[in-house]
Scaffold this motif. Structure first.
Motif, PDB file in Angstrom:
ATOM      1  N   GLU A   1       0.748  -1.215  -0.029  1.00 36.48           N
ATOM      2  CA  GLU A   1      -0.118   0.008   0.013  1.00 36.48           C
ATOM      3  C   GLU A   1       0.845   1.268  -0.085  1.00 36.48           C
ATOM      4  OE1 GLU A   1      -3.719   0.447  -0.173  1.00 36.48           O
ATOM      5  OE2 GLU A   1      -3.161  -1.347  -0.847  1.00 36.48           O
ATOM      6  N   VAL A   2       2.021   1.060   0.735  1.00 37.97           N
ATOM      7  CA  VAL A   2       2.776   2.366   0.858  1.00 37.97           C
ATOM      8  C   VAL A   2       3.434   2.709  -0.640  1.00 37.97           C
ATOM      9  CG1 VAL A   2       5.046   3.109   1.707  1.00 37.97           C
ATOM     10  CG2 VAL A   2       3.513   2.237   3.095  1.00 37.97           C
ATOM     11  N   VAL A   3       3.893   1.632  -1.296  1.00 38.02           N
ATOM     12  CA  VAL A   3       4.638   1.776  -2.783  1.00 38.02           C
ATOM     13  C   VAL A   3       3.394   2.314  -3.445  1.00 38.02           C
ATOM     14  CG1 VAL A   3       5.452   0.255  -4.394  1.00 38.02           C
ATOM     15  CG2 VAL A   3       6.030  -0.209  -2.343  1.00 38.02           C
ATOM     16  N   ARG A   4       2.002   1.639  -3.383  1.00 36.49           N
ATOM     17  CA  ARG A   4       0.962   2.259  -4.317  1.00 36.49           C
ATOM     18  C   ARG A   4       0.843   3.663  -4.198  1.00 36.49           C
ATOM     19  NH1 ARG A   4      -4.188   3.139  -4.131  1.00 36.49           N
ATOM     20  NH2 ARG A   4      -4.211   2.632  -1.802  1.00 36.49           N
ATOM     21  N   LEU A   5       0.690   4.037  -2.987  1.00 34.44           N
ATOM     22  CA  LEU A   5       0.476   5.599  -2.773  1.00 34.44           C
ATOM     23  C   LEU A   5       1.681   6.407  -3.103  1.00 34.44           C
ATOM     24  CD1 LEU A   5      -1.097   5.065   0.870  1.00 34.44           C
ATOM     25  CD2 LEU A   5      -2.412   5.618  -1.308  1.00 34.44           C
ATOM     26  N   ALA A   6       2.735   5.808  -2.865  1.00 33.18           N
ATOM     27  CA  ALA A   6       4.037   6.581  -3.523  1.00 33.18           C
ATOM     28  C   ALA A   6       4.172   6.870  -4.869  1.00 33.18           C
ATOM     29  CB  ALA A   6       5.147   6.147  -2.861  1.00 33.18           C
ATOM     30  N   LEU A   7       3.733   5.961  -5.661  1.00 31.03           N
ATOM     31  CA  LEU A   7       3.820   5.972  -7.067  1.00 31.03           C
ATOM     32  C   LEU A   7       2.623   6.568  -7.669  1.00 31.03           C
ATOM     33  CD1 LEU A   7       4.949   2.456  -8.081  1.00 31.03           C
ATOM     34  CD2 LEU A   7       6.246   4.369  -8.210  1.00 31.03           C
ATOM     35  N   ALA A   8       1.503   6.675  -6.853  1.00 33.50           N
ATOM     36  CA  ALA A   8       0.429   7.509  -7.324  1.00 33.50           C
ATOM     37  C   ALA A   8       0.495   8.968  -7.465  1.00 33.50           C
ATOM     38  CB  ALA A   8      -0.869   7.196  -6.594  1.00 33.50           C
ATOM     39  N   GLN A   9       1.785   9.348  -6.663  1.00 35.01           N
ATOM     40  CA  GLN A   9       2.325  10.813  -6.745  1.00 35.01           C
ATOM     41  C   GLN A   9       2.975  11.340  -7.895  1.00 35.01           C
ATOM     42  OE1 GLN A   9       0.148  12.276  -4.175  1.00 35.01           O
ATOM     43  NE2 GLN A   9      -0.265  10.060  -3.723  1.00 35.01           N
ATOM     44  N   PHE A  10       3.498  10.354  -8.642  1.00 34.24           N
ATOM     45  CA  PHE A  10       4.452  10.822  -9.752  1.00 34.24           C
ATOM     46  C   PHE A  10       3.711  10.941 -10.870  1.00 34.24           C
ATOM     47  CE2 PHE A  10       7.287   8.442  -6.937  1.00 34.24           C
ATOM     48  CZ  PHE A  10       8.754   8.968  -7.221  1.00 34.24           C
ATOM     49  N   LYS A  11       3.530  12.531 -11.077  1.00 31.96           N
ATOM     50  CA  LYS A  11       2.710  12.897 -12.224  1.00 31.96           C
ATOM     51  C   LYS A  11       3.225  12.545 -13.476  1.00 31.96           C
ATOM     52  CE  LYS A  11      -0.084  15.212  -9.461  1.00 31.96           C
ATOM     53  NZ  LYS A  11      -1.533  14.576  -9.347  1.00 31.96           N
ATOM     54  N   ALA A  12       4.634  12.562 -13.559  1.00 32.18           N
ATOM     55  CA  ALA A  12       5.320  11.895 -14.985  1.00 32.18           C
ATOM     56  C   ALA A  12       4.776  10.676 -15.386  1.00 32.18           C
ATOM     57  CB  ALA A  12       6.970  11.961 -14.693  1.00 32.18           C
TER      58      ALA A  12
ATOM     59  N   ILE B   1      -1.275   1.621 -17.681  1.00 27.15           N
ATOM     60  CA  ILE B   1      -1.155   1.104 -16.209  1.00 27.15           C
ATOM     61  C   ILE B   1      -1.725   2.166 -15.517  1.00 27.15           C
ATOM     62  CG2 ILE B   1       0.983   2.342 -16.109  1.00 27.15           C
ATOM     63  CD1 ILE B   1       2.120   0.104 -14.354  1.00 27.15           C
ATOM     64  N   SER B   2      -2.294   1.876 -14.387  1.00 20.98           N
ATOM     65  CA  SER B   2      -2.852   2.838 -13.156  1.00 20.98           C
ATOM     66  C   SER B   2      -2.363   2.165 -11.907  1.00 20.98           C
ATOM     67  CB  SER B   2      -4.245   2.807 -13.317  1.00 20.98           C
ATOM     68  OG  SER B   2      -5.030   1.744 -12.917  1.00 20.98           O
ATOM     69  N   PRO B   3      -2.257   2.882 -10.854  1.00 23.76           N
ATOM     70  CA  PRO B   3      -1.858   2.266  -9.424  1.00 23.76           C
ATOM     71  C   PRO B   3      -2.928   1.323  -9.002  1.00 23.76           C
ATOM     72  CG  PRO B   3      -1.627   4.746  -9.295  1.00 23.76           C
ATOM     73  CD  PRO B   3      -2.120   4.524 -10.568  1.00 23.76           C
ATOM     74  N   ASP B   4      -4.354   1.525  -9.076  1.00 20.30           N
ATOM     75  CA  ASP B   4      -5.307   0.509  -8.769  1.00 20.30           C
ATOM     76  C   ASP B   4      -5.156  -0.644  -9.162  1.00 20.30           C
ATOM     77  OD1 ASP B   4      -5.752   2.466  -6.818  1.00 20.30           O
ATOM     78  OD2 ASP B   4      -7.783   3.155  -8.057  1.00 20.30           O
TER      79      ASP B   4
END
Length: 346
Positions: free
Chosen positions: A123-134, A246-249
């Motif tokens: 979950e931490v990795v998912r939330l972190a990657l969801a912040q990368f706008k690039a 790809i998407s985080p979810d």
């Protein structure tokens, strides 16, 4: 009987692998996509089975390595300009790099706490990657169409089969999935047949007794954890090369990459190489039969799982083995020779 069955199975397996590689010649595109789905889930199930069934490490956070491997592949393609196939290797490497520090954390936990710890990391990795706008943030991103058309091997496959680049990508990814599935099964089987595999079984059955005879439980479990992360990361990257979006979810879906995988192993038979093969076939059949029934589909999967756990605790393959003695991938050791005697006694 078991040995003869194993030899016959080896011949059948070689024929099946040959037919699998030739499948694009006679199987339609939809069928190739279904086979790709089956093979990639099989690889993920074998990795989880190696962790839980042989190392005694019940993880519910394998989606961390699937998602990170996929995002590392996408990032290397979009930001660094690498070919998607090279990005698959980057995905596996990044999964290992994640497993090293997180392994230091989760190996301090035991039982249910270990399982929860792996889920928290995911979950931490998912939330972190969801912040990368690039990389598209929370909505995700897609692999550029020109990059997919120019991917290594796509032009050759397109000419060979006379198909468009999109279908050529499916065929190429399918072939890679076949190689990954066969390679992972053979590797895991060889590992379990080795001295390290014997030590792994000893650690799973009785960690203190294994330590008493010189087995380094932490080292062997850490090695299995890293191997599982590598193969899972590569598989996740391959899945999203084929999906091209790809998407985080989606990439960190607990249902798709952990719940289904656990279902496959439990249904087929945990702690056996054959179990995940049986389990993934059962899951695919149930999906084909029940997928149109909405939430009833998940209820049906749960009901099947409960029935198997009640009437066949060792899974479907365990039930077959108990009644026939057949082992297609024999990894268990048996004592041979005469009775053990003590000096001075008769």
């Amino acid at each position: 009987m078991g040995r003869h069955a194993s030899l016959a199975f080896l011949l059948v397996a070689v024929l099946v692998v040959a037919l699998a590689f030739a499948a694009p010649l006679f199987v339609p595109r939809r069928g190739i996509q279904d086979l790709f789905f089956i093979l990639t889930l099989l690889v993920l199930a074998q990795c989880w089975n190696l962790l839980a069934g042989y190392a005694g490490l019940v993880s519910v956070g394998q989606q961390a390595f699937v998602g990170l491997g996929a995002y590392a592949m996408v990032g290397s393609v979009v930001q660094l300009g690498l070919d998607p196939l090279a990005g698959i290797a980057v995905g596996g490497l990044c999964a290992v790099l994640l497993a090293i520090p997180t392994g230091y954390f989760v190996f301090r936990l035991q039982g249910a706490y270990f399982a929860i710890g792996t889920w928290v990391i995911a979950e931490v990795v998912r939330l972190a990657l969801a912040q990368f706008k690039a990389l598209g943030g929370g909505t995700g991103t897609s692999l550029p169409a020109p990059v997919m058309r120019d991917m290594w091997g796509v032009g050759l496959v397109s000419k060979l089969f006379g198909v468009r680049s999109a279908q050529a990508v499916d065929i190429l990814c399918y072939w890679l999935a076949v190689m990954l599935a066969v390679g992972s099964i053979v590797f895991i089987y060889k590992l379990l047949r080795s001295r390290q595999g014997l030590g792994l079984a000893a650690v799973r059955d009785n960690q203190q007794a294994a330590r008493a005879v010189g087995v380094n439980a932490l080292r062997i479990r850490s090695a299995v954890y890293l191997i599982s992360a590598l193969i899972t990361g590569v598989t996740g990257a391959l899945i999203y090369v084929q999906k091209a979006h790809i998407s985080p979810d989606a990439a960190f879906s607990v249902t798709d990459w952990t719940a289904y995988v656990i279902f496959i192993v439990v249904i087929g038979g945990i702690g056996t190489v054959e179990g995940p093969i049986i389990g993934v076939i059962v899951l695919y059949i149930l999906q084909a039969l029940l997928a149109d029934y909405g939430s009833w589909y998940l209820l049906g999967l749960g009901l099947v799982g409960i029935c198997v756990m009640l009437f066949a605790p060792r899974g479907l393959w365990g039930l077959v083995t108990e009644r026939t003695g057949i082992q297609l991938f024999p990894v268990r050791r048996t004592l041979t020779g005469g009775p053990i005697t003590t000096p001075g006694r008769t």
